[in-house]
Design an enzyme around this catalytic site. Structure first.
Site, PDB file in Angstrom:
ATOM      1  N   ASP A 240      15.815  30.882  27.148  1.00  0.00           N
ATOM      2  CA  ASP A 240      15.336  30.115  28.224  1.00  0.00           C
ATOM      3  C   ASP A 240      14.909  30.738  29.283  1.00  0.00           C
ATOM      4  OD1 ASP A 240      15.460  27.763  26.303  1.00  0.00           O
ATOM      5  OD2 ASP A 240      17.319  27.308  26.910  1.00  0.00           O
TER       6      ASP A 240
ATOM      7  N   GLY B 261      14.224  18.681  23.278  1.00  0.00           N
ATOM      8  CA  GLY B 261      14.345  18.981  21.969  1.00  0.00           C
ATOM      9  C   GLY B 261      15.851  19.031  21.379  1.00  0.00           C
TER      10      GLY B 261
HETATM   11  C1  S3P Z   1      19.934  24.910  22.920  1.00  0.00           C
HETATM   12  C2  S3P Z   1      19.208  25.945  22.426  1.00  0.00           C
HETATM   13  C3  S3P Z   1      17.945  26.655  22.407  1.00  0.00           C
HETATM   14  C4  S3P Z   1      17.437  26.592  23.774  1.00  0.00           C
HETATM   15  C5  S3P Z   1      17.540  25.075  24.441  1.00  0.00           C
HETATM   16  C6  S3P Z   1      18.892  24.538  24.160  1.00  0.00           C
HETATM   17  C7  S3P Z   1      20.915  24.355  22.776  1.00  0.00           C
HETATM   18  O1  S3P Z   1      17.083  26.166  21.592  1.00  0.00           O
HETATM   19  O2  S3P Z   1      16.196  26.867  23.779  1.00  0.00           O
HETATM   20  O3  S3P Z   1      17.005  24.927  25.536  1.00  0.00           O
HETATM   21  O4  S3P Z   1      21.369  23.394  23.400  1.00  0.00           O
HETATM   22  O5  S3P Z   1      21.446  24.435  21.562  1.00  0.00           O
HETATM   23  P1  S3P Z   1      16.760  26.845  20.023  1.00  0.00           P
HETATM   24  O6  S3P Z   1      18.155  26.407  19.396  1.00  0.00           O
HETATM   25  O7  S3P Z   1      15.654  26.053  19.533  1.00  0.00           O
HETATM   26  O8  S3P Z   1      16.511  28.164  20.294  1.00  0.00           O
END
Ligand code: S3P
Length: 438
Positions: free
Chosen positions: A320, A95
């Protein structure tokens, strides 16, 4: 699928060093890939998620090479000079790669299609599509705002001021990265502070950012059409990976383990605070700075844990780490109540319901709420284990590792259906665990 059963473990002892921080590794490759000149990155996490970012940055014109000693050399394409990829960008399970790179592309005159695995293809992208569309980019997403998704970037894009509707470092970073190649000043307002690696590292690469506060909210402005200059980055160890060993050593009697080089950025270190509130014996040794981030070695010894009510205000700094915190709570004396966890439902899996099912299968007593989980601990006794059930990990690395940890203090062992997703963030997890429990 590689099923595996994790059995009751010998004490975890000795010293280990967890791999590089995933969030910082993604950003190092992206920003170096946009900069002019050659950047050297050491300590980069070589997990599948980060390798997906490296592959995508190559498709966009950056030259990226791994040296035999594990250093990565990046010759950037230059901001504004990204090239249109000839094939779809495959983001795998990641993601962070997807949302940040959508931001990057949004202000370049480039069209690209993002694809991913079954987990990523179910995750919401409207949270970035919305602000990036306001800046002028256009998107053709699959139904429900998911991948596959085609992005048509706009140049010049339009600077915006955007107040985050969800506490998300990915959304914040997507808008700031779009702002990098947008004339004028792009501003993100954060009602709740999230991890600030983007702000720290972009400043290092020479972007001009202003960070202030207004009525208790963080206001981050970036000056567009910046020139990023190459720099060397040393990536500290990932606190999200260290968390599995912090909990494992806390619940396995006799453990006394040192985890070296753990990043302790205050926007990431909530798990250490909460475990200490529960009675965990964690000592911070040799506090120092690595690559502009606070780092320490953590000595953790087995200790009896007590259930607590977790303050929802701490959620963004350990978003996380809840799956493994639930595991710690399953061994605590009394009840642990976690609320304010809506965002967990849209991670690599729905981490509230998947962990509720997994812990129940392993013999724990939990109650699921819309925004959280209540866990009644064993008071230090081992969990029953999964016997005939098998934990479903739903392509989620953190579910797999959390339930592996639960197995280390179980009577019958915990069987998980697939260890393969662990390679997205912590490819050396299994050998390190084996080594620590010798
Ligand atoms: C991350 C932000 C978080 C986290 C992901 C890594 C990042 O997600 O859960 O594992 O590197 O910016 P969200 O921004 O959707 O909370």
């Amino acid at each position: 699928m590689a099923a595996h059963t994790f059995y009751s473990s010998a004490p975890l002892t000795g010293r280990l060093r967890v791999p590089g921080d995933k969030s910082i590794s993604h950003r190092a490759l992206m920003f170096a890939g946009l900069a002019i000149g050659e950047s050297r990155i050491s300590g980069l996490l070589e997990g599948e998620d980060v390798l997906a970012t490296a592959a995508a940055m190559r498709q966009l014109g950056a030259q990226i090479e791994r040296l035999d000693d594990g250093t990565w050399l990046v010759n950037g394409a230059g901001l504004g000079s990204l090239v249109e990829p000839r094939t779809a960008l495959d983001m795998g399970n990641s993601g962070t790669s997807t949302r940040l790179m959508m931001g990057l592309l949004a202000s370049h005159a480039i069209t690209a299609t993002f694809v991913g695995d079954a987990s990523l293809s179910g995750r919401p992208m409207n949270r970035v599509i919305e602000p990036l569309s306001q800046m002028g980019a256009s998107f053709e997403a699959s139904s429900g705002g998911t991948l596959p998704c085609m992005v048509r970037g706009a140049f010049p894009a339009v600077p915006i001021t955007y107040r985050l509707p969800v506490a998300s470092a990915q959304v914040k970073s997507a808008v700031l990265l779009a702002g990098l190649n947008t004339p004028g000043i792009t501003t993100v307002i954060e009602p709740v502070a999230t991890r600030d690696h983007t702000e720290r590292m972009l400043t290092g690469f020479g972007a001009k950012l202003e960070i202030g506060e207004d009525s208790g909210e963080r206001v981050i402005s970036i000056h567009g059409e910046a020139d990023l200059t190459a720099m060397d980055v040393t990536v500290p160890g990932d606190p999200s990976s260290a968390a599995f060993f912090l909990v494992a050593a806390s619940i396995v009697p006799g453990s006394d383990l040192v985890i070296e080089n753990v990043g302790l950025n205050p926007t990431r270190a909530g798990i250490v605070t909460v475990l200490k509130q529960m009675g965990a014996d964690i000592e911070e040794l040799n506090a120092r700075e690595v690559g502009g981030e606070p780092v320490a070695d953590l000595r953790v010894r087995h200790a009896p844990l007590t259930g607590i009510e977790v303050d929802p205000a701490i959620v963004p700094s350990m978003v996380d780490e809840f799956p493994v915190l639930f595991v710690a709570a399953a061994f605590a004396e009394g009840t642990t109540v976690c609320t304010g966890l809506e965002e967990l439902r849209v991670k690599e899996s729905d981490r509230i319901s998947v962990m509720a099912a997994a812990l129940t299968a392993a013999g724990a007593r939990v109650e699921e709420q819309e925004d959280g989980l209540t866990i009644h601990g064993t008071g230090g006794e081992p969990l029953r284990g999964t016997s005939n059930a098998r934990v479903k990990t739903h392509l989620d690395h953190r579910i797999a590792m959390s339930m592996a940890v639960a197995g280390l203090a179980s009577k019958d062992g915990v069987e998980i259906d697939d260890t393969a997703p662990i390679a997205t963030s912590f490819p050396t997890f299994m050998p390190m665990l084996k080594d620590a429990a010798k």
